[in-house]
Design a protein around this motif. Structure first.
Motif, mmCIF file in Angstrom:
data_model
loop_
_atom_site.group_PDB
_atom_site.id
_atom_site.type_symbol
_atom_site.label_atom_id
_atom_site.label_comp_id
_atom_site.label_asym_id
_atom_site.label_seq_id
_atom_site.Cartn_x
_atom_site.Cartn_y
_atom_site.Cartn_z
ATOM 1 N N LEU A 10 64.073 13.441 44.971
ATOM 2 C CA LEU A 10 62.765 14.078 45.103
ATOM 3 C C LEU A 10 61.938 13.363 46.167
ATOM 4 N N PHE A 58 57.090 20.386 42.673
ATOM 5 C CA PHE A 58 58.087 20.256 43.733
ATOM 6 C C PHE A 58 58.065 18.879 44.391
ATOM 7 N N ASP A 59 57.310 17.956 43.816
ATOM 8 C CA ASP A 59 57.132 16.635 44.406
ATOM 9 C C ASP A 59 57.189 15.574 43.306
ATOM 10 N N GLU A 103 61.424 19.638 40.465
ATOM 11 C CA GLU A 103 62.576 20.047 41.280
ATOM 12 C C GLU A 103 62.064 20.476 42.648
ATOM 13 N N ASP A 104 62.592 19.882 43.724
ATOM 14 C CA ASP A 104 62.084 20.192 45.058
ATOM 15 C C ASP A 104 62.750 21.399 45.709
ATOM 16 N N ASP A 105 63.787 21.943 45.098
ATOM 17 C CA ASP A 105 64.422 23.151 45.611
ATOM 18 C C ASP A 105 63.779 24.357 44.924
#
Length: 230
Positions: A55, A32-33, A8-10
């Motif tokens: 993503l 995050f990537d 998850e990138d948030d």
């Protein structure tokens, strides 16, 4: 302790999910990537993968496809995308569930637990079973003898019914459209049409399901196709 990978990138959403799963005593890894998350999923051992669709570097659809090509692990998509086509595509690529943002963290944890428990039952059911036998809960499918048992009682399937059942049982939790099943089992060059898929699924349900109107093995995913649930 069960291990969960969250891609998850948030950061806020990722940490929120991590906190709730940690409260339920799960070991959580954050990525995050998309590229990093995919590599972790493929090369480290997790009991569940939660993935966003949007993503950096590698999107969630590709992550689902790559994981499902190589691993049998539950995959949950958590995304702000709400279009039906996105959900259909996600299921078609092997996702087990699709949760739309904003979501209830407690519901997400409950869904995750249910999917992990289902996979655990499947793994336990296949222990000490000959390699040519598929064993899913009360259902046993012997591929070499073409025999099917429900609660140790034999049920009789036609050759094509058996082919459909074996194909779906060997690809659990994936959604297949009628077109895809027709191509895989009958081939597009054969005489007939995709309506025969519906007929065969109905007949299989009558023979293996306790309640064909409320199937527990072959589910209908409305607007997408059918999914064999473990």
């Amino acid at each position: 302790m069960k291990r969960i990978l969250i891609i998850e990138d948030d950061p806020y959403i990722a940490e929120l999910q991590k906190d709730y799963f940690a409260l339920h005593e799960f070991d959580v890894t954050l990525s995050f990537d998309g590229k990093d998350g995919l590599q972790r999923a493929l090369h480290e051992q997790y009991d569940l993968v939660i993935v966003d669709l949007q993503l950096p570097n590698v999107d969630g659809f590709e992550i689902c496809r790559r994981i499902r090509d190589e691993l049998e692990v539950p995959i949950l998509i958590v995304s702000a995308k709400k279009e039906e086509l996105d959900k259909i595509r996600g299921f078609g690529l092997g996702a087990d569930d699709f949760v739309t943002k904003p979501f209830s963290p407690n519901e997400l944890v409950a869904r995750a637990k249910a999917h992990m428990a289902r996979y655990d039952r499947f793994k336990l059911g296949t222990k000490s079973i000959p390699s040519d036998t598929l064993h899913i809960r009360e259902l046993s499918i012997n591929q070499s003898s073409h025999r099917v048992y429900v609660h140790d009682k034999e049920v009789f399937l036609t050759a094509k019914e058996f082919e459909v059942l074996v194909f779906m049982a060997k690809h659990p939790n994936r959604v297949f459209s009628k077109d895809q099943l027709f191509e895989k089992i009958w081939g597009f060059d054969s005489n007939g049409d995709i309506a025969t898929v519906t007929v065969h699924i109905s007949r299989i349900r009558e023979k293996i399901e306790a309640d064909p109107a409320n199937p527990q093995f072959i589910e209908t995913v409305w607007g997408a196709g059918y999914r064999f649930t473990i």
